[in-house]
Write a protein that holds these residues in place. Structure first.
Motif, PDB file in Angstrom:
ATOM      1  N   ASP A  67       0.857  -1.177   0.000  1.00 61.54           N
ATOM      2  CA  ASP A  67       0.000   0.000   0.000  1.00 61.54           C
ATOM      3  C   ASP A  67       0.901   1.237   0.000  1.00 61.54           C
ATOM      4  OD1 ASP A  67      -2.815   1.246   0.688  1.00 61.54           O
ATOM      5  OD2 ASP A  67      -1.342   2.165   2.047  1.00 61.54           O
ATOM      6  N   SER A  68       0.655   2.178  -0.906  1.00 62.52           N
ATOM      7  CA  SER A  68       1.557   3.326  -1.051  1.00 62.52           C
ATOM      8  C   SER A  68       1.614   4.167   0.219  1.00 62.52           C
ATOM      9  CB  SER A  68       1.157   4.181  -2.255  1.00 62.52           C
ATOM     10  OG  SER A  68      -0.168   4.639  -2.114  1.00 62.52           O
ATOM     11  N   GLY A  69       0.498   4.321   0.921  1.00 56.76           N
ATOM     12  CA  GLY A  69       0.483   5.074   2.172  1.00 56.76           C
ATOM     13  C   GLY A  69       1.276   4.377   3.258  1.00 56.76           C
ATOM     14  N   ASP A  70       1.098   3.059   3.369  1.00 55.26           N
ATOM     15  CA  ASP A  70       1.849   2.271   4.353  1.00 55.26           C
ATOM     16  C   ASP A  70       3.345   2.316   4.054  1.00 55.26           C
ATOM     17  OD1 ASP A  70      -0.534   1.570   5.554  1.00 55.26           O
ATOM     18  OD2 ASP A  70      -0.550  -0.481   4.768  1.00 55.26           O
ATOM     19  N   LEU A  71       3.683   2.258   2.763  1.00 58.35           N
ATOM     20  CA  LEU A  71       5.088   2.272   2.370  1.00 58.35           C
ATOM     21  C   LEU A  71       5.732   3.625   2.688  1.00 58.35           C
ATOM     22  CD1 LEU A  71       7.044   0.255   1.150  1.00 58.35           C
ATOM     23  CD2 LEU A  71       6.507   1.176  -1.102  1.00 58.35           C
ATOM     24  N   LEU A  72       5.025   4.696   2.427  1.00 60.86           N
ATOM     25  CA  LEU A  72       5.537   6.030   2.751  1.00 60.86           C
ATOM     26  C   LEU A  72       5.764   6.163   4.254  1.00 60.86           C
ATOM     27  CD1 LEU A  72       6.315   8.895   1.882  1.00 60.86           C
ATOM     28  CD2 LEU A  72       3.896   9.506   2.058  1.00 60.86           C
ATOM     29  N   LYS A  73       4.793   5.693   5.031  1.00 61.84           N
ATOM     30  CA  LYS A  73       4.916   5.734   6.492  1.00 61.84           C
ATOM     31  C   LYS A  73       6.134   4.915   6.943  1.00 61.84           C
ATOM     32  CE  LYS A  73       2.496   4.357  10.678  1.00 61.84           C
ATOM     33  NZ  LYS A  73       1.458   3.503  11.203  1.00 61.84           N
ATOM     34  N   LEU A  74       6.312   3.724   6.359  1.00 64.97           N
ATOM     35  CA  LEU A  74       7.430   2.858   6.707  1.00 64.97           C
ATOM     36  C   LEU A  74       8.766   3.542   6.417  1.00 64.97           C
ATOM     37  CD1 LEU A  74       8.830   0.197   7.481  1.00 64.97           C
ATOM     38  CD2 LEU A  74       8.450  -0.549   5.118  1.00 64.97           C
ATOM     39  N   TYR A  75       8.909   4.154   5.246  1.00 68.34           N
ATOM     40  CA  TYR A  75      10.177   4.791   4.887  1.00 68.34           C
ATOM     41  C   TYR A  75      10.471   5.994   5.772  1.00 68.34           C
ATOM     42  CZ  TYR A  75      11.668   1.814   1.132  1.00 68.34           C
ATOM     43  OH  TYR A  75      12.143   0.744   0.424  1.00 68.34           O
ATOM     44  N   ARG A  76       9.461   6.734   6.141  1.00 67.62           N
ATOM     45  CA  ARG A  76       9.661   7.853   7.070  1.00 67.62           C
ATOM     46  C   ARG A  76      10.117   7.335   8.435  1.00 67.62           C
ATOM     47  NH1 ARG A  76       4.420  11.466   5.402  1.00 67.62           N
ATOM     48  NH2 ARG A  76       5.442  12.610   3.711  1.00 67.62           N
ATOM     49  N   GLU A  77       9.474   6.259   8.885  1.00 68.93           N
ATOM     50  CA  GLU A  77       9.827   5.655  10.174  1.00 68.93           C
ATOM     51  C   GLU A  77      11.258   5.120  10.159  1.00 68.93           C
ATOM     52  OE1 GLU A  77       8.255   1.651  11.928  1.00 68.93           O
ATOM     53  OE2 GLU A  77       6.737   3.203  12.317  1.00 68.93           O
ATOM     54  N   MET A  78      11.625   4.437   9.076  1.00 64.35           N
ATOM     55  CA  MET A  78      12.992   3.924   8.977  1.00 64.35           C
ATOM     56  C   MET A  78      13.993   5.081   8.947  1.00 64.35           C
ATOM     57  SD  MET A  78      12.974   0.525   6.506  1.00 64.35           S
ATOM     58  CE  MET A  78      12.347   1.365   5.071  1.00 64.35           C
ATOM     59  N   ASP A  79      13.658   6.139   8.244  1.00 60.49           N
ATOM     60  CA  ASP A  79      14.539   7.305   8.186  1.00 60.49           C
ATOM     61  C   ASP A  79      14.734   7.900   9.577  1.00 60.49           C
ATOM     62  OD1 ASP A  79      16.115   9.143   6.610  1.00 60.49           O
ATOM     63  OD2 ASP A  79      14.532  10.627   6.966  1.00 60.49           O
ATOM     64  N   ASP A  80      13.645   8.014  10.338  1.00 58.60           N
ATOM     65  CA  ASP A  80      13.714   8.561  11.702  1.00 58.60           C
ATOM     66  C   ASP A  80      14.557   7.677  12.622  1.00 58.60           C
ATOM     67  OD1 ASP A  80      12.104  10.680  10.957  1.00 58.60           O
ATOM     68  OD2 ASP A  80      10.273   9.854  11.865  1.00 58.60           O
ATOM     69  N   ARG A  81      14.587   6.380  12.343  1.00 54.60           N
ATOM     70  CA  ARG A  81      15.310   5.430  13.193  1.00 54.60           C
ATOM     71  C   ARG A  81      16.699   5.079  12.649  1.00 54.60           C
ATOM     72  NH1 ARG A  81      11.104   1.660  16.019  1.00 54.60           N
ATOM     73  NH2 ARG A  81      12.901   0.281  16.133  1.00 54.60           N
TER      74      ARG A  81
END
Length: 140
Positions: free
Chosen positions: A56-70
């Motif tokens: 899901d494009s929204g889930d993927l965007l959220k995941l990449y932001r989260e990984m970037d933050d971590r």
């Protein structure tokens, strides 16, 4: 070579079995630059299909932001094949857009008498598929 813990292998296989007959998909993130898979992130197959997976494009965007933050990166991108062997399809190769990732495929079909599942890892770069050894460890 992919080095991965038994616990992560078990979680990936369990997710594949749980979503069967649809393909399962997800990511295992790890600390940036280490190549070490650590954080299991099962995703929803937005296609809900037994022959195709799509994040899901929204889930993927959220995941990449989260990984970037971590300070993480996708070390493993995984999905399952429900009726065929664990080998990347033409579609899988086309959509492989993480050059540093290990692409793990799990087959939930009992293909070629290889048992109830196959767990294989590949590197996919510029459309070229290379299978790699998987080393399963108890811990890092």
């Amino acid at each position: 070579m992919l080095t991965i813990t038994q616990a992560l292998v078990d979680r990936i296989v369990a997710h594949a079995r749980q979503d069967h007959p649809d393909e399962a998909c997800g990511v295992v993130a790890g600390p940036e630059g280490t190549g070490r898979p650590e954080r299991f992130i099962p995703m929803l197959n937005a296609a809900r299909s037994p022959t195709f997976y799509e994040f899901d494009s929204g889930d993927l965007l959220k995941l990449y932001r989260e990984m970037d933050d971590r300070d993480e990166e996708p070390v493993v991108v995984y999905h399952s094949h429900t009726a065929t062997e664990a080998y990347p399809s033409r579609t899988d190769i086309t959509y492989a857009n993480e050059p540093g990732a290990h692409y793990v495929l799990v087959s939930t079909a009992d293909a070629d008498d290889a048992g109830p599942f196959q767990f294989r890892s590949f590197r996919i770069l510029d459309g070229e598929v290379t299978e790699e050894e998987v080393v399963i460890v108890e811990s890092y």
